[in-house]
Design an enzyme around this catalytic site. Structure first.
Site, PDB file in Angstrom:
ATOM      1  N   PHE A 181      10.790 -63.887 -12.854  1.00  0.00           N
ATOM      2  CA  PHE A 181      11.856 -62.935 -12.541  1.00  0.00           C
ATOM      3  C   PHE A 181      13.198 -63.643 -12.519  1.00  0.00           C
ATOM      4  O   PHE A 181      13.286 -64.860 -12.369  1.00  0.00           O
ATOM      5  CB  PHE A 181      11.589 -62.249 -11.186  1.00  0.00           C
ATOM      6  N   CYS A 182      14.261 -62.844 -12.682  1.00  0.00           N
ATOM      7  CA  CYS A 182      15.630 -63.352 -12.607  1.00  0.00           C
ATOM      8  C   CYS A 182      16.515 -62.212 -12.108  1.00  0.00           C
ATOM      9  O   CYS A 182      16.020 -61.148 -11.743  1.00  0.00           O
ATOM     10  CB  CYS A 182      16.099 -63.887 -13.955  1.00  0.00           C
ATOM     11  N   THR A 183      17.814 -62.408 -12.099  1.00  0.00           N
ATOM     12  CA  THR A 183      18.718 -61.433 -11.489  1.00  0.00           C
ATOM     13  C   THR A 183      18.677 -60.079 -12.186  1.00  0.00           C
ATOM     14  O   THR A 183      18.448 -59.050 -11.559  1.00  0.00           O
ATOM     15  CB  THR A 183      20.160 -61.959 -11.483  1.00  0.00           C
TER      16      THR A 183
END
Length: 317
Positions: A181-183
């Site tokens: 996951f990331c922003t």
């Protein structure tokens, strides 16, 4: 009394092949300036990425224009709101990559991981067969992350491939799946494509990123801990995408807490506990003068020409 959010913030990206970047840049910048949006948009041969802010109508016009570009009909956009304009200026920049990984053969339009809806994310990352990896940088992870996620302790996304190759065996030991996951989702387009190229078959990523999760998953059901760092002057957001409580050190661009600001190392615009030992006296003197000039400009109701670069750094997100 908190201010009512009145500025629309749009984080967007699309991987698609662009040929004539200059021909795309000029009308896009002209429109952004005409309608009064501010922020940064990056254009590269692989697509577009950025975050802009403005009135609801202004943002709608820019998004509509981008969706007329080749391959951008289904442009990924995440909306949030701010009480004040979070950017100082409008920039459209040409880059080698819209998110810098440094792996020339990665192509998210050809192969990526499996998208996971935010409402299905909790079940996936709670599975003991899954290793969960946070693909963001160390200062972002320090503000908040998902329970049980692996922190790569990277300073930039460019370090991620080497980190994974070094730790691959221990990461995948006893695990059948990788969830990342990331922003906002763009780093995972490349990180999942990279893992697929490295021979990892069962790779998943959070669709819409942390921002979409915080927007749609109720706080009482959430496995997120802390705030989410964003690349603008809001610094962080919470569940419901409400503005967070962090400030920003304008010397090193890291998030700071009220506790950090109580430290002797804190001087607004000059230093914080994170960077006090990283900067020379000459640099701090320059920062202090810049801060003084900005305060004078603020009193006059103008913007100092040497104002801080916007924290928005889409090449990292």
């Amino acid at each position: 009394m908190s201010k009512t959010p009145s500025i629309t913030v749009a984080a967007l990206y699309q991987f698609t092949p662009f040929d004539d970047l200059e021909a795309i840049k000029a009308p896009l910048l002209a429109l952004c300036e005409e309608v009064g949006t501010k922020g940064t948009l990056l254009l590269a041969k692989e697509g577009i990425n950025g975050t802009i802010a403005g009135s609801e109508n202004a943002i709608a016009q820019v998004v509509e224009h981008i969706r007329t570009l080749h391959g951008c009909e289904n442009l990924e956009v995440k909306y949030s709101f701010a009480s004040e304009m979070p950017f100082n200026r409008m920039k459209v920049r040409l880059k080698r990559e819209i998110v810098t990984m440094g792996e020339p053969n990665i192509d998210p339009t050809a192969s990526v991981g499996r998208y996971v809806d935010p409402h299905d994310w909790n079940a996936l990352i709670s599975d003991p067969d899954v290793v969960v990896i946070d693909t963001r940088n160390d200062y972002e992870v320090g503000v908040g992350t998902f329970q049980g996620a692996v922190d790569p302790h990277t300073k930039s996304f460019r370090e991620f491939p080497a980190w994974f190759r070094t730790h691959r065996e221990e990461l995948l030991e006893g695990k059948k799946k990788v969830a990342m996951f990331c922003t906002g989702g763009i780093r995972c387009e490349k990180s999942t494509s990279f893992l697929r190229q490295e021979g990892v078959d069962e790779v998943y990523h959070l669709k819409g990123g942390i921002l979409k999760y915080l927007e749609t998953v109720p706080a009482e059901e959430s496995l997120w801990e802390g705030d989410c760092f964003v690349f603008d002057e809001r610094v962080t957001v919470k569940h419901g995408l409400e503005e967070g409580d962090y400030s920003l050190c304008f010397a090193c661009r890291r998030p700071v807490t009220e506790e950090d600001k109580a430290s002797p190392a804190w001087e607004e615009g000059v230093s914080c506990p994170h960077c006090i030992d990283e900067r020379s006296e000459t640099q701090r003197a320059r920062y202090a003068e810049r801060q003084r000039q900005q305060q004078l400009a603020k009193k006059r109701g103008t913007t100092h020409v040497g104002a801080q670069e916007d924290r928005a750094s889409p090449e990292e997100e």
